[in-house]
Design an enzyme around this catalytic site. Structure first.
Site, PDB file in Angstrom:
ATOM      1  N   SER A  29       0.836  -1.190   0.000  1.00 46.98           N
ATOM      2  CA  SER A  29       0.000   0.000   0.000  1.00 46.98           C
ATOM      3  C   SER A  29       0.881   1.253   0.000  1.00 46.98           C
ATOM      4  CB  SER A  29      -0.966  -0.039   1.193  1.00 46.98           C
ATOM      5  OG  SER A  29      -1.979   0.921   1.052  1.00 46.98           O
TER       6      SER A  29
ATOM      7  N   ASP B 224      -9.001  -4.846  -6.015  1.00 42.84           N
ATOM      8  CA  ASP B 224      -8.654  -3.921  -4.934  1.00 42.84           C
ATOM      9  C   ASP B 224      -9.712  -2.825  -4.827  1.00 42.84           C
ATOM     10  OD1 ASP B 224      -7.502  -2.149  -3.132  1.00 42.84           O
ATOM     11  OD2 ASP B 224      -5.491  -2.334  -3.978  1.00 42.84           O
TER      12      ASP B 224
ATOM     13  N   HIS C 154      -7.402  -5.527  -1.518  1.00 45.29           N
ATOM     14  CA  HIS C 154      -6.221  -4.727  -1.188  1.00 45.29           C
ATOM     15  C   HIS C 154      -5.165  -5.568  -0.482  1.00 45.29           C
ATOM     16  CE1 HIS C 154      -3.947  -1.123  -0.620  1.00 45.29           C
ATOM     17  NE2 HIS C 154      -3.956  -1.246   0.688  1.00 45.29           N
TER      18      HIS C 154
END
Length: 793
Positions: free
Chosen positions: A658, A731, A765
């Site tokens: 991330s 995601d 994610h």
């Protein structure tokens, strides 16, 4: 499918990492533990290992910022427990609760008398309500699969043995709406000069068909489900967002989504109606009707106008409380007071009472009794936090300041107030026997290490007494106070080689009794060398990292190792606070899922979480010097490892997930410190998140140079080291669309860079299926072996 680095074409099926990683992935994780509110029962919830890809790829529907399973009427790709064990607190043997095979257990809630533990069981065709009689150690269903769990908690207890109030699916719903084969017309949105900036959301409504799906799947009714399984539907079907039950069980607070829906913001910002119902399901008071909130300013601490945070006072039978912005909800405007705190008691036919005003943004309240509650306020721009003892019954009484500090200042944190079930079964402040003191459970960060503590705070003198503090050699923290004098407490103790176990401790006699005996599930890591290291950055900011070395490794005899840095930076407004150490070297750390610590088994050193503080003091914003501080932090960490002989400085990899992936790409673009990178689920072009990201609250047009400078996509021609990109194909995290990785891959490929892009089907994610996690670890090991380990020392 994964992409081959050589052919740039879809390649082989799922791969498994080398041993012993592959065997470790299939080891059951340690259970979660719950102690009943009355301290009589200890329950173990057996965690599920990684789910198969078939389960993760089950049908799902994405609408209004949510993902739901159309077969179960619950969350898509839900997390759950698979088993329950229970025993009296202090007993040595647990009883396994009989449940159907392949149980998926969620939404656990204790009844107020602690006799029952309610939970939901997800079946192939829906969600059932179950209840566990703890004394008999037997569980039974109270309903067929009729619950609606697509959004929020589906069930809440009533007092005594009255059962639960639940959201249930309306009867005779028919089949879901089908998408028209031929579109009826274009989707049109317009703006007439009204400012309505929003951050980058995913899975929003996109068509009239999506609106129909929202109407269908979010439709529910409130129903009373007795402990005998009798179901009484109370209201008419509506789009119930959430609901709650008054402490005395006589009233229901219901919040329903209203039209018009929005294609620009998620469900949480849709128009909403808040109403009070009686136990028969009749509306007796409309509390608020809030319009679409698509115009909340992007400045941090901006909030929705109107009533927000509506709930029940925990210390009263049926009194509502809520907050309303006094500054229009806009954090960018100057205001003497930011929020007002209001209450309204049953039967809800009087005017609300304002009981307190905040000068910062209201953050929450812990109730005690008519004359005491603790209210907290904070402000992001200054990182300021204040906690006040207020008198709800006498709003004009002077509030007492209990805490004022930078909320990132861990050394000054006095701890969190300890709570206990009150007269109505809800959490209220735990007071000392004389009623003059509260208890604070502190994290214990200090320049000398992290040693959690328990304090007693006198509310009159504001003096504290230290009742207990953890000692070195292990990491311990208080999880429960068993009496109002805090003579008996429960602590959770762990060490580098022993997982967290619960112990009952008498502070007067020093007597101790161990309550659980969990064993290390991954004993290979017992001999891993773990150390908290501290080192200075060039500008004087002290940095911290956790250094992991393989078992038996000695730099003096074995020489330097190939080393992996796993990063995630944070923003600060104070360099002294940024320099603090908030980690304990005594914690029990074992890898799970796709952890970078698995690389220790392959002969790598791992520098995990090296702090890379981005500091902007005074009027300066942290991100104005993001690149410079980032590179300086990396240089300082490398210098430390080279000086210690752990690394040769030539076989280094940088990686992260991330915002850590974003950091990875930036370090490769703006330095030559690393030989390769691994970037998972990142965002690389900040012009695609133009209304703020992470800690940046200015928009692109206010500071285009910051957005462009911080975007590694703009500097893709400078990434001259091999970069592995991984991304979940589904995601739904704001800002990290898969297109971010796709476009960086295309840019590097077009510029002749060495890059590999792996798109993981059905993954979000983070990565959750056994197949994807195994493959990610295989990709990481293969990439590092080729581009880092194989390099010359």
């Amino acid at each position: 499918m994964p992409v081959s680095a050589q052919t740039d074409q879809p390649s082989s099926p799922w791969q498994n990492p080398p041993e012993p990683i592959v065997s470790m992935l299939d080891v059951d994780p340690l259970p979660a533990v719950s102690i009943s509110p009355n301290n009589q029962w200890l329950v173990e919830f057996e965690r599920r290992s990684l789910m198969p890809i078939e389960e993760l790829a089950a049908p799902w529907v994405a609408i209004a910022g949510t993902k739901l399973n159309p077969n179960t009427w619950g969350p898509a790709q839900e997390g759950s427990f698979k088993g329950i064990k229970i025993r009296p607190l202090g007993a040595s043997e647990s009883t396994a609760i009989y449940l159907p095979a392949d149980a998926r257990i969620r939404n656990l809630r204790w009844s107020y008398d602690n006799r029952y533990l309610a939970f939901t069981l997800t079946e192939a065709d829906g969600i059932e309500l179950w209840v566990l009689d703890v004394a008999e150690a037997k569980a039974r269903p109270l309903s067929d699969p009729i619950l609606n769990g697509v959004y929020g908690t589906p069930c809440r207890w009533l007092p005594g043995d009255e059962g639960l109030i639940c959201k249930v699916r309306p009867q005779n719903m028919g089949v879901p709406p089908t998408e028209p084969a031929v579109p009826s017309g274009p989707v049109i949105e317009s703006s007439q000069g009204r400012v309505a900036a929003t951050r980058t959301y995913t899975n929003l409504l996109q068509s009239p068909h999506d609106e129909d799906l929202l109407d269908y799947y979010f439709s529910s009714q409130l129903a009373h489900i007795s402990l005998d399984g009798e179901i009484t539907r109370l209201d008419q079907p509506s789009l119930i967002r959430n609901f709650s039950v008054s402490p005395d069980g006589q009233w229901l607070l219901r919040s329903t989504v209203q039209r018009p829906f929005s294609y620009q913001v998620p469900l949480s910002r849709f128009p909403v109606r808040h109403e009070i119902l009686n136990r028969q399901g009749q509306v007796i008071h409309k509390l608020a009707e809030l319009p679409l909130a698509d115009d909340i300013p992007i400045a941090f601490d901006s909030v929705r106008q109107g009533k927000r945070g509506i709930g029940w006072r925990a210390d009263r039978p049926a009194t509502l409380h809520w907050t309303e912005a006094l500054d229009g909800g806009d954090a960018s405007v100057k205001a003497e007071h930011r929020d007002g705190l209001y209450t309204l008691a049953a039967p809800f036919d009087s005017e609300p009472t304002e009981i307190w005003r905040s000068t910062l943004r209201f953050r929450g309240i812990t109730w005690s009794h008519d004359n005491l509650a603790i209210a907290t306020e904070a402000w992001y721009d200054t990182r300021q936090l204040k906690a006040w003892a207020i008198n709800p019954a006498t709003p004009d009484a002077e509030s007492v300041l209990l805490d004022a500090r930078d909320f990132q200042d861990a050394y000054a944190n006095p701890g969190n107030p300890v709570t206990v079930p009150g007269a109505y079964g809800r959490s209220v402040l735990m007071l000392s026997e004389d009623g003059n003191s509260i208890y604070l459970n502190g994290g214990g960060a200090s320049p000398d290490g992290v040693f959690p503590f328990l304090d007693r705070l006198n509310l009159t003198s504001l003096e504290t007494d230290r009742l207990w503090q953890a000692e070195g050699g292990a990491f311990s923290r208080v999880t429960r106070l068993l009496d109002t004098n805090a003579d008996n407490i429960i602590i959770r103790r762990e060490s580098q080689t022993s997982p967290g176990n619960y112990h009952q401790l008498n502070l007067t006699s020093g007597d101790e009794r161990q309550l659980t005996e969990f064993a290390d599930p991954l004993a290979w890591y017992a001999d891993v060398q773990k150390e908290i290291v501290r080192y200075p950055r060039a500008d004087g900011v002290m940095l911290t990292a956790t250094l992991y070395l393989p078992p038996g490794y000695d730099p003096a005899n074995d020489g330097p190792l190939p080393t992996v840095f796993w990063v995630y930076p944070r923003e600060f407004k104070d360099r002294e606070v940024a320099s603090q150490n908030t980690r304990s070297e005594y914690t029990f750390t074992r890898p799970g899922r796709d952890s970078v610590l698995f690389l220790l088994t392959q002969g790598y050193a791992v520098l995990n979480g090296p702090t890379m503080p981005i500091v902007g003091e005074g009027e300066k914003e942290p991100n104005d010097t993001y690149i410079e501080q980032l590179v300086s932090s990396a240089e300082a960490a490398i210098n430390l490892l080279v000086e210690r002989g752990v690394s040769d400085g030539q076989r280094l990899a940088i990686g992260g997930h991330s915002y850590g992936a974003f950091t990875t790409a930036n370090l490769l673009a703006h330095s030559d410190l690393f030989q390769a990178g691994i970037a998972r689920s990142g965002a690389y072009n900040r012009t695609l998140t133009p209304f703020g990201f992470q800690g940046e609250q200015r928009n692109f047009w206010q500071t285009p140079e910051t957005y462009l400078t911080m975007s590694p996509f703009i500097a893709a021609e400078k990434i001259n080291e091999p970069l592995l990109l991984l991304h979940g194909a589904e995601d739904n995290n704001p800002g990290t669309y898969p297109i971010q990785s796709e476009r960086l891959y295309e840019a590097m490929k077009g510029l002749g860079g060495t890059v590999r892009y792996v798109s993981l089907p059905a993954e979000g994610h983070s990565y959750r299926s056994r197949e994807a996690v195994g493959h990610v670890l295989w990709e990481m090991v293969s990439w590092l072996d080729e581009h880092v380990k194989g390099g010359e020392p």
